[in-house]
Design an enzyme around this catalytic site. Structure first.
Site, PDB file in Angstrom:
ATOM      1  N   LYS A 168     -35.805  53.932  10.197  1.00  5.08           N
ATOM      2  CA  LYS A 168     -34.580  53.323   9.645  1.00  5.08           C
ATOM      3  C   LYS A 168     -34.450  53.729   8.194  1.00  5.08           C
ATOM      4  CE  LYS A 168     -33.873  49.104  12.342  1.00  5.08           C
ATOM      5  NZ  LYS A 168     -33.753  47.638  12.262  1.00  5.08           N
ATOM      6  N   HIS A 187     -32.200  38.293   4.146  1.00  3.08           N
ATOM      7  CA  HIS A 187     -31.231  39.257   3.604  1.00  3.08           C
ATOM      8  C   HIS A 187     -30.028  38.557   2.977  1.00  3.08           C
ATOM      9  CE1 HIS A 187     -32.559  43.123   5.944  1.00  3.08           C
ATOM     10  NE2 HIS A 187     -33.307  42.867   4.898  1.00  3.08           N
ATOM     11  N   ARG A 212     -37.220  45.970  19.396  1.00  2.00           N
ATOM     12  CA  ARG A 212     -37.233  46.222  17.948  1.00  2.00           C
ATOM     13  C   ARG A 212     -36.564  45.108  17.150  1.00  2.00           C
ATOM     14  NH1 ARG A 212     -36.431  51.996  14.732  1.00  2.00           N
ATOM     15  NH2 ARG A 212     -37.078  51.143  12.741  1.00  2.00           N
ATOM     16  N   ARG A 246     -25.712  67.781   7.020  1.00  2.00           N
ATOM     17  CA  ARG A 246     -25.892  67.198   8.359  1.00  2.00           C
ATOM     18  C   ARG A 246     -27.355  67.116   8.785  1.00  2.00           C
ATOM     19  NH1 ARG A 246     -21.086  70.370   9.787  1.00  2.00           N
ATOM     20  NH2 ARG A 246     -19.277  69.000   9.527  1.00  2.00           N
ATOM     21  N   HIS A 268     -35.581  37.893   8.549  1.00  2.00           N
ATOM     22  CA  HIS A 268     -34.720  38.792   7.783  1.00  2.00           C
ATOM     23  C   HIS A 268     -33.250  38.363   7.737  1.00  2.00           C
ATOM     24  CE1 HIS A 268     -38.234  41.297   7.625  1.00  2.00           C
ATOM     25  NE2 HIS A 268     -37.596  42.290   7.013  1.00  2.00           N
ATOM     26  N   ASN A 310     -36.977  41.778  12.971  1.00  2.00           N
ATOM     27  CA  ASN A 310     -36.065  41.130  12.025  1.00  2.00           C
ATOM     28  C   ASN A 310     -36.425  39.667  11.765  1.00  2.00           C
ATOM     29  OD1 ASN A 310     -34.307  43.395  11.631  1.00  2.00           O
ATOM     30  ND2 ASN A 310     -33.573  43.056  13.724  1.00  2.00           N
ATOM     31  N   LYS A 321     -46.011  48.194  14.317  1.00  2.00           N
ATOM     32  CA  LYS A 321     -44.619  48.608  14.155  1.00  2.00           C
ATOM     33  C   LYS A 321     -44.308  49.855  14.982  1.00  2.00           C
ATOM     34  CE  LYS A 321     -40.718  49.309  11.240  1.00  2.00           C
ATOM     35  NZ  LYS A 321     -40.078  49.234   9.936  1.00  2.00           N
ATOM     36  N   HIS A 358     -37.963  41.541  -1.819  1.00  2.00           N
ATOM     37  CA  HIS A 358     -37.746  41.481  -0.374  1.00  2.00           C
ATOM     38  C   HIS A 358     -38.760  40.548   0.300  1.00  2.00           C
ATOM     39  CE1 HIS A 358     -36.538  42.790   3.618  1.00  2.00           C
ATOM     40  NE2 HIS A 358     -37.783  43.125   3.902  1.00  2.00           N
ATOM     41  N   GLU A 367     -33.193  49.981  18.715  1.00  2.00           N
ATOM     42  CA  GLU A 367     -33.039  48.526  18.605  1.00  2.00           C
ATOM     43  C   GLU A 367     -32.101  47.931  19.637  1.00  2.00           C
ATOM     44  OE1 GLU A 367     -33.336  47.090  14.573  1.00  2.00           O
ATOM     45  OE2 GLU A 367     -32.042  45.402  15.032  1.00  2.00           O
ATOM     46  N   GLU A 416     -44.507  41.265   4.896  1.00  2.00           N
ATOM     47  CA  GLU A 416     -44.243  41.993   6.155  1.00  2.00           C
ATOM     48  C   GLU A 416     -45.491  42.000   7.045  1.00  2.00           C
ATOM     49  OE1 GLU A 416     -41.376  42.858   7.205  1.00  2.00           O
ATOM     50  OE2 GLU A 416     -40.081  43.422   5.531  1.00  2.00           O
TER      51      GLU A 416
END
Lengths: 325, 325
Positions: free
Chosen positions: A114, A223, A212, A92, A219, A216, A198, A233, A208, A156
């Site tokens: 993330k 993606h 935020r 955990r 993306h 994307n 960032k 990527h 997000e 990026e």
């Protein structure tokens, strides 16, 4: 913070560290791992899957990792994503730190908390948001970074310029990728600028809910084709950014001349701006994007270079738009 | 809150719900699931593993679950643990609610936000801590609860009494399990008391820095034998509680008469207080317990009934203690 990986022992008690890295980084920098318990995963996005996490868990058990154990991810975005995820769920949650070894991980993947894995072709479908305890920038890893990974990372960087920073955009136009490879301070300054862009967004909106989402940009379509065609990527989102700019012309009135500038800059940094792909199939993958919300997709568009906005596009309309690209 | 499962549609928009349940609950209460997208996992602790999560993820994709989707776990502790975990990591976190259908889930597993899965024989080695949006108590599920599951659930009730509540302990001594099966208000009152005990501890210490550790009474040795011998959780921790009481006599001066009272109460509720097991093997499993901290184990002991405390026992000493049990 800047430093060399050998400084890790000063930050965290050496006995409690378990490093996760990939076979490429380990092969090129084995001396840096001497004396550390190290889990080496296979290199490449295709291994950013649950099976790799399962194997990490087995090795953590074998090392008798407990809640005092500190996980350190040393590698590119795949390593920092998967190490962050394993650390988030083992017992955990263990503490985690990153030593990003690529431009992409240094400017983007390792920053913001993330983490996660792909599920088949669906990118980052499983994961959590959880901040690392530290990010250590050891630029010596970049000496072995292949050319294609420099290209990959600058996608990026250009994205950050497109959504937030016209000055960075102008600055990138005035340079070439090789300038950054040869000029350490130019590179360090640029990486720092990107981390600031960032981090500021993430600080405002860690989970997000708004701002935020802008990260994307490029993306959603990116993606949808990345894993299907096994693209880097950066290549995938480069194509995605051009598509998003074209859509921005129609919906947000972005001047065509600005789409042109974006395309030109991407090409200047050796990134692809278009490819042939199965649009129907891409749309099917895109339907599972995390930015979908019921009957619409929260799509990131540009009003102008440096100013992004999120628009909910109904899925039916989005399908037509993609078919027409 | 109390209510019937049919009230879920009032809490959450029906279209956005995906229910996760197990084959036993689904088979006995199929009518309650009519009209809902439902994922049915196989019943039993042996399925509380990553492979089941993998299958849930595939089905969430098939249902096109997105961030507006609400996951509802309807079942015992295995279902609420695994549904809570899947919800925590799918798309980096969906909302989740629980309808616990067993005494154990109602008084313990569904309360407090711990979720997770086992890794082989290691209990709950992977998971997160994340609170559900709601817990709905629909007592009609208890009508089909098998006798052994009543016994199973009361082990956690007795645990709560041992660590926190002498009144509850006295009260349990005055009743029999069959009283609770036949007297709805007696049962509801007892469940409520247990939810309060656990919730108060969790509110004080959600991430188990102190007070929450007390809830692990009986669980260290219990978990070490539970999966190895495929015991019911309640049976395993019942044996673990008696062992912890015996250890408490030696280390904390718990009077032997109180160990006697605990053993008697557990037997009164049809729980086992001892079994033959391989002690060396149990110790090997126990080494991976989440409560281990470096060279010692944070072991929950009793000073007296109703008053628990955590003591760090060196692993070497703990091995001797277990061998001598």
């Amino acid at each position: 913070m800047d430093g060399t990986m050998s400084a890790i022992g000063d930050i965290v008690h050496r006995d409690k560290i378990i490093i996760i890295t990939d076979a490429d980084v380990y092969g090129l920098h084995q001396d840096k791992f001497a004396g550390y318990s190290t889990i080496v995963i296979p290199a490449g996005e295709q291994y950013k899957q649950q099976a790799t996490v399962d194997s990490i868990m087995q090795q953590l058990i074998r090392y008798e990792a407990d809640r005092k154990t500190f996980i350190i991810g040393v590698g590119g975005g795949v390593v920092t994503d998967i190490a962050g995820y394993a650390a988030a769920v083992y017992m955990r949650g263990l503490s985690v730190g990153f030593v990003p070894t690529t431009i992409l991980a240094q400017t983007d993947a390792a920053v913001g908390g993330k983490n996660g894995i792909d599920v088949g072709i669906y990118k980052n479908l499983v994961g959590t948001i959880r901040q690392p305890e530290f990010i250590l920038y050891d630029y010596s890893f970049l000496q072995t970074l292949p050319w294609e990974q420099w290209v990959n990372g600058f996608a990026e960087v250009i994205k950050h310029a497109c959504i937030k920073d016209t000055h960075l955009f102008d600055f990138l136009e005035k340079h070439q990728l090789k300038d950054f490879r040869s000029n350490k301070s130019l590179l360090a300054e640029t990486i720092e600028r990107n981390v600031v862009i960032k981090s500021e967004i993430v600080e405002q909106d860690e989970f997000e809910q708004g701002e935020r989402k802008l990260l994307n940009f490029g993306h959603t379509l990116g993606h949808a084709i990345e894993n299907e065609y096994q693209l880097l990527h950066g290549h995938a989102i480069s194509i995605g950014m051009v598509a998003a700019a074209v859509i921005s012309e129609k919906i947000k009135g972005l001047p065509a001349s600005q789409t042109e500038r974006i395309s030109r800059l991407l090409q200047q940094y050796h990134l692809p701006i278009a490819m042939e792909y199965n649009k129907q199939q891409a749309f099917e993958v895109l339907k599972m994007d995390k930015k979908r919300s019921g009957q619409g997709m929260n799509f990131v568009l540009l009003e102008e270079i440096g100013k992004a906005t999120v628009t909910n596009i109904p899925m039916i309309q989005l399908e037509q738009i993609i078919q027409a690209l």
